[in-house]
Design a protein around this motif. Sequence first.
Motif, PDB file in Angstrom:
ATOM      1  N   SER A  11       7.906 -11.092   7.477  1.00 54.60           N
ATOM      2  CA  SER A  11       8.737 -11.403   6.541  1.00 54.60           C
ATOM      3  C   SER A  11       7.615 -12.947   6.139  1.00 54.60           C
ATOM      4  N   SER A  12       7.172 -12.742   4.207  1.00 54.25           N
ATOM      5  CA  SER A  12       6.738 -14.212   4.235  1.00 54.25           C
ATOM      6  C   SER A  12       7.912 -15.186   3.859  1.00 54.25           C
ATOM      7  N   TYR A  13       8.840 -15.216   4.231  1.00 53.09           N
ATOM      8  CA  TYR A  13       9.986 -16.126   4.339  1.00 53.09           C
ATOM      9  C   TYR A  13      10.445 -16.568   5.567  1.00 53.09           C
ATOM     10  N   VAL A  36      10.187  -9.378  15.526  1.00 56.18           N
ATOM     11  CA  VAL A  36       9.812  -8.153  15.835  1.00 56.18           C
ATOM     12  C   VAL A  36       9.389  -7.572  14.540  1.00 56.18           C
ATOM     13  N   ASP A  37       8.479  -6.765  14.488  1.00 56.70           N
ATOM     14  CA  ASP A  37       8.289  -6.218  13.477  1.00 56.70           C
ATOM     15  C   ASP A  37       7.797  -4.799  14.044  1.00 56.70           C
ATOM     16  N   ILE A  38       7.314  -3.917  12.813  1.00 52.03           N
ATOM     17  CA  ILE A  38       6.154  -2.589  12.898  1.00 52.03           C
ATOM     18  C   ILE A  38       5.446  -2.515  13.244  1.00 52.03           C
ATOM     19  N   GLU A  43      -0.178  -7.134  11.352  1.00 54.59           N
ATOM     20  CA  GLU A  43      -0.832  -8.076  11.429  1.00 54.59           C
ATOM     21  C   GLU A  43      -0.179  -9.811  10.055  1.00 54.59           C
ATOM     22  N   LYS A  44       0.991  -9.228   9.335  1.00 52.84           N
ATOM     23  CA  LYS A  44       2.071 -10.127   8.820  1.00 52.84           C
ATOM     24  C   LYS A  44       2.023 -10.345  10.152  1.00 52.84           C
ATOM     25  N   LEU A  45       2.947  -9.958  10.482  1.00 50.72           N
ATOM     26  CA  LEU A  45       3.684 -10.860  12.030  1.00 50.72           C
ATOM     27  C   LEU A  45       2.912 -11.639  13.023  1.00 50.72           C
ATOM     28  N   LEU A  89       7.714  -1.042   3.352  1.00 53.15           N
ATOM     29  CA  LEU A  89       7.329  -2.459   2.136  1.00 53.15           C
ATOM     30  C   LEU A  89       7.345  -2.444   0.984  1.00 53.15           C
ATOM     31  N   LEU A  90       6.572  -3.152   0.326  1.00 61.10           N
ATOM     32  CA  LEU A  90       6.319  -3.381  -1.157  1.00 61.10           C
ATOM     33  C   LEU A  90       6.182  -2.123  -1.967  1.00 61.10           C
ATOM     34  N   ASN A  91       5.757  -1.456  -1.424  1.00 60.47           N
ATOM     35  CA  ASN A  91       5.333  -0.005  -1.786  1.00 60.47           C
ATOM     36  C   ASN A  91       6.568   1.113  -2.812  1.00 60.47           C
ATOM     37  N   PRO A 124      19.837   3.788   8.002  1.00 64.23           N
ATOM     38  CA  PRO A 124      20.176   4.147   8.934  1.00 64.23           C
ATOM     39  C   PRO A 124      19.365   3.548   9.769  1.00 64.23           C
ATOM     40  N   VAL A 125      18.262   2.584   9.364  1.00 61.92           N
ATOM     41  CA  VAL A 125      17.872   1.521  10.682  1.00 61.92           C
ATOM     42  C   VAL A 125      18.350   0.866  10.542  1.00 61.92           C
ATOM     43  N   ILE A 126      19.661   0.369   9.756  1.00 66.60           N
ATOM     44  CA  ILE A 126      20.106  -1.567  10.402  1.00 66.60           C
ATOM     45  C   ILE A 126      21.208  -0.648  11.656  1.00 66.60           C
ATOM     46  N   THR A 146      18.814  -8.573   4.689  1.00 66.05           N
ATOM     47  CA  THR A 146      17.894  -7.184   4.107  1.00 66.05           C
ATOM     48  C   THR A 146      19.083  -6.905   3.052  1.00 66.05           C
ATOM     49  N   ASN A 147      18.032  -6.498   1.792  1.00 71.47           N
ATOM     50  CA  ASN A 147      19.163  -5.633   0.151  1.00 71.47           C
ATOM     51  C   ASN A 147      19.451  -4.698   0.564  1.00 71.47           C
ATOM     52  N   PRO A 148      19.777  -4.446   0.460  1.00 74.52           N
ATOM     53  CA  PRO A 148      20.957  -4.781  -0.724  1.00 74.52           C
ATOM     54  C   PRO A 148      22.126  -4.983   0.165  1.00 74.52           C
TER      55      PRO A 148
HETATM   56  P1  NAD Z   1       8.893  -7.673   4.036  1.00 77.13           P
HETATM   57  O1  NAD Z   1       8.029  -6.606   2.113  1.00 77.13           O
HETATM   58  O2  NAD Z   1       7.302  -8.671   4.038  1.00 77.13           O
HETATM   59  O3  NAD Z   1       8.969  -6.625   4.921  1.00 77.13           O
HETATM   60  C1  NAD Z   1       9.742  -8.303   5.837  1.00 77.13           C
HETATM   61  C2  NAD Z   1       8.827  -7.483   7.453  1.00 77.13           C
HETATM   62  O4  NAD Z   1       9.923  -6.306   7.710  1.00 77.13           O
HETATM   63  C3  NAD Z   1       7.170  -7.063   6.858  1.00 77.13           C
HETATM   64  O5  NAD Z   1       6.780  -7.021   8.113  1.00 77.13           O
HETATM   65  C4  NAD Z   1       7.784  -5.397   7.311  1.00 77.13           C
HETATM   66  O6  NAD Z   1       6.866  -4.556   7.854  1.00 77.13           O
HETATM   67  C5  NAD Z   1       9.483  -5.088   8.390  1.00 77.13           C
HETATM   68  N1  NAD Z   1      10.189  -4.020   8.500  1.00 77.13           N
HETATM   69  C6  NAD Z   1       9.996  -2.966   7.433  1.00 77.13           C
HETATM   70  N2  NAD Z   1      10.752  -1.868   8.481  1.00 77.13           N
HETATM   71  C7  NAD Z   1      10.596  -2.470   8.787  1.00 77.13           C
HETATM   72  C8  NAD Z   1      11.831  -1.802  11.135  1.00 77.13           C
HETATM   73  N3  NAD Z   1      11.912  -0.546  10.751  1.00 77.13           N
HETATM   74  N4  NAD Z   1      11.920  -2.855  11.917  1.00 77.13           N
HETATM   75  C9  NAD Z   1      11.088  -4.120  11.733  1.00 77.13           C
HETATM   76  N5  NAD Z   1      10.553  -4.195  10.661  1.00 77.13           N
HETATM   77  C10 NAD Z   1      10.679  -3.619   9.671  1.00 77.13           C
HETATM   78  O7  NAD Z   1      10.205  -8.420   2.806  1.00 77.13           O
HETATM   79  P2  NAD Z   1      10.194  -9.774   2.569  1.00 77.13           P
HETATM   80  O8  NAD Z   1       9.795 -10.039   1.080  1.00 77.13           O
HETATM   81  O9  NAD Z   1      10.122 -11.123   3.185  1.00 77.13           O
HETATM   82  O10 NAD Z   1      12.167  -9.330   2.297  1.00 77.13           O
HETATM   83  C11 NAD Z   1      12.945  -8.702   3.187  1.00 77.13           C
HETATM   84  C12 NAD Z   1      13.803  -8.207   2.970  1.00 77.13           C
HETATM   85  O11 NAD Z   1      14.826  -9.158   2.994  1.00 77.13           O
HETATM   86  C13 NAD Z   1      14.208  -6.934   1.954  1.00 77.13           C
HETATM   87  O12 NAD Z   1      14.936  -6.388   2.911  1.00 77.13           O
HETATM   88  C14 NAD Z   1      14.764  -7.631   0.873  1.00 77.13           C
HETATM   89  O13 NAD Z   1      14.976  -7.408  -0.541  1.00 77.13           O
HETATM   90  C15 NAD Z   1      15.372  -9.091   1.206  1.00 77.13           C
HETATM   91  N6  NAD Z   1      15.357 -10.516   0.840  1.00 77.13           N
HETATM   92  C16 NAD Z   1      17.358 -10.802   0.358  1.00 77.13           C
HETATM   93  C17 NAD Z   1      17.034 -11.441   0.140  1.00 77.13           C
HETATM   94  C18 NAD Z   1      19.011 -11.959   0.289  1.00 77.13           C
HETATM   95  O14 NAD Z   1      19.649 -12.496  -0.967  1.00 77.13           O
HETATM   96  N7  NAD Z   1      19.149 -11.283   0.868  1.00 77.13           N
HETATM   97  C19 NAD Z   1      16.283 -13.010  -0.275  1.00 77.13           C
HETATM   98  C20 NAD Z   1      15.198 -12.678  -0.956  1.00 77.13           C
HETATM   99  C21 NAD Z   1      14.800 -11.248  -0.126  1.00 77.13           C
END
Ligand code: NAD
Length: 433
Positions: A11-13, A36-38, A43-45, A89-91, A124-126, A146-148
Motif C-alpha cells: 500500500s502507498s500508506y 506481506v502482499d500477493i 512490484e508495489k511491495l 486493487l483499485l480496478n 472471506p480473505v480476513i 481494511t475497509n469497510p
Molecule cells: P491498495 O490498492 O494500495 O492495496 C494495498 C495492497 O493490498 C496492494 O499492494 C495489494 O496488492 C494488496 N492485496 C490485495 N489483496 C491482498 C491479499 N489477499 N493479501 C495481501 N495483500 C493483498 O490499497 P490502499 O489504497 O492502500 O488501501 C488499503 C486498504 O485500506 C483498503 O481496503 C482501503 O479501503 C483501506 N483504507 C482504510 C482507511 C480507514 O480509515 N480505515 C483509510 C484509507 C484506506
Amino acid sequence: PVKIVTIGGGSSYTPELMEGFIKRYDELPIKEIWLVDIEAGKEKLEIVGAMAQRMWDASPYDVKVHLTLDRREALKDADFVTTQFRVGLLNARIKDERIPFSYGMLGQETNGAGGIFKAFRTIPVILSIVEDMKELCPNAWLVNFTNPSGMVTEAVMKYGKWDRVIGLCNVPVGAMMAEPETIGTTLDKLIYKFAGLNHFHWHRVFDLDGTDVTGKIIDAMYEGKDSGIPANIHDIPFFKEQLKQMNLIPCGYHRYYYRQQEMLAHGLEEYNGIGTRGQQVKQTEAELFELYKDPNLNYKPEQLTKRGGTHYSDAACETIASIYANKNTHLVVTTKNNGAVPDLPADCAVEVSAHIGSAGALAIAFGPLEPAQRGWLQCMKNMELCVEEAAVTGDYGLALQAFILNPQIPSGENAKRVLDELLIAHKKHLPQF
Ligand code: NAD
Ligand code: G6P
Ligand code: MN
C-alpha cells in the motif's frame, strides 16, 4: 522485541505506518516488520518496501523490513498484525463506483452497493487470515484498517470468533486534530465522546469543567474553518438547524445520508467527467510510487496527504503502542459494544471512544441516542449484519435484503440489476456466491 506484520504491505500508506512506528520506538521497541502482499502487488511491495527500509536506516533504530508473498511465513510468532489490503486493487474499487453510478445510485468505496461489495470480497480473505493467526500467532492482536473497516472487524469477531481485534479509521483523528483550533483551544483541554459505527459516528465535545462545547464547534464549522473532513469527501455543508437540534457533530460520511441528493449529484458529475474517486486516486498513487522509487527519499512525502486516509498511522501506531505499553489511551476504535451504545446489541461492533490498554479496547459508555439518530443507527447496523452474513454464506436473497435496506440503494428492479452486475464484475473475488 516486537514483531509486526502488515498485510497489504504494498500500500502507498506504508510510509505513514513507518513514520508512526519510528516516532514511537521508545515505547514500542520493534525488532522486525514483515510486509506481506500477493503476486499482483509484488512490484508495489518492492518499491514501497525499499522505501520503508530507507526510513528505518535514516532513523537511530535498527529495524529490518522483510518483504514476502508468503503470508504464513510472516505470521509465525507475530505480536501485532495490521491489515491494509485491497482485494482486486483499485480496478475493483472503480467497478464498485461506476456500476452503481451507471444506474444513478451512489458509487462509493464504503457506502451503498460498492461498500457492500467491498465487504463481500474482503470478509472471506480476513477470515482466512484469522485462521492462519489461530495456528501461527494465537496471542497476536489484529489491527484492521481494511475497509469497510467496521464490517470487516465485526466479521472477525462474529464469524472468525477472534476477539483480539481492533478496527481503525482516520476520520475521528482528523476531527480531533482540526476542531480544537476552530474554537481557539487545544486537544488536551477537551474531552471527546464518540459513538456510532465506522463512517457513521457522531461526537460531542466538552471542556475540562464538563461544559458542553459541541455547539461552539458547530458554529465555527459555518465560519469556514477547517473541520478535518477527509480529502475524499466533497464538502457540502450539513444543515445547521439539524446539527444544532441534535447537538452532535456528524462524521464526514454522514453527508451521503443527510445531503443525499446533493452528494449523489456531485458524484454523478465526476462519474460523467473527471472520473470517480477511485479513478482519481489511481493518478495520485502512480505519482506516489514514482516518488518512492527515488533512492534518496527516506521520509514520508507531502503528497500522501492527498489521500483520504492521511494520519491513519496516528490511530494504528498509537493503538499498538497503547496495547503493548498498557497506556490506557483514549482512542476512537471499532470494538465490541458491551452496552456502550444501548440502542444496539451488546455483542455487535461499534465505533466509539475507548480506553486502549493491554486488555485491548474497552468501550466508554455513551448512553442512548435520540430517535432521529437511533433510527439511522439501527437501520445501518442491521444492514451491516445482513452484509456480513451474506459475505460468509453467499446467500443471494440475503444480499438482496442488504441492498434493499441500504439507504443509498432505491429498491426495485435496478437494485437487483446492480447486485447482479456487481456479482458478475467481481466473480473471481467472490468464491462464496
Ligand atoms: P491498495 O490498492 O494500495 O492495496 C494495498 C495492497 O493490498 C496492494 O499492494 C495489494 O496488492 C494488496 N492485496 C490485495 N489483496 C491482498 C491479499 N489477499 N493479501 C495481501 N495483500 C493483498 O490499497 P490502499 O489504497 O492502500 O488501501 C488499503 C486498504 O485500506 C483498503 O481496503 C482501503 O479501503 C483501506 N483504507 C482504510 C482507511 C480507514 O480509515 N480505515 C483509510 C484509507 C484506506
Ligand atoms: C478516509 C477514510 C477511509 C476511506 C479513505 C479513502 O476518508 O477514513 O476509510 O476509504 O479515506 O481515501 P482515498 O484517498 O482512497 O479516496
Ligand atoms: Mn475510514
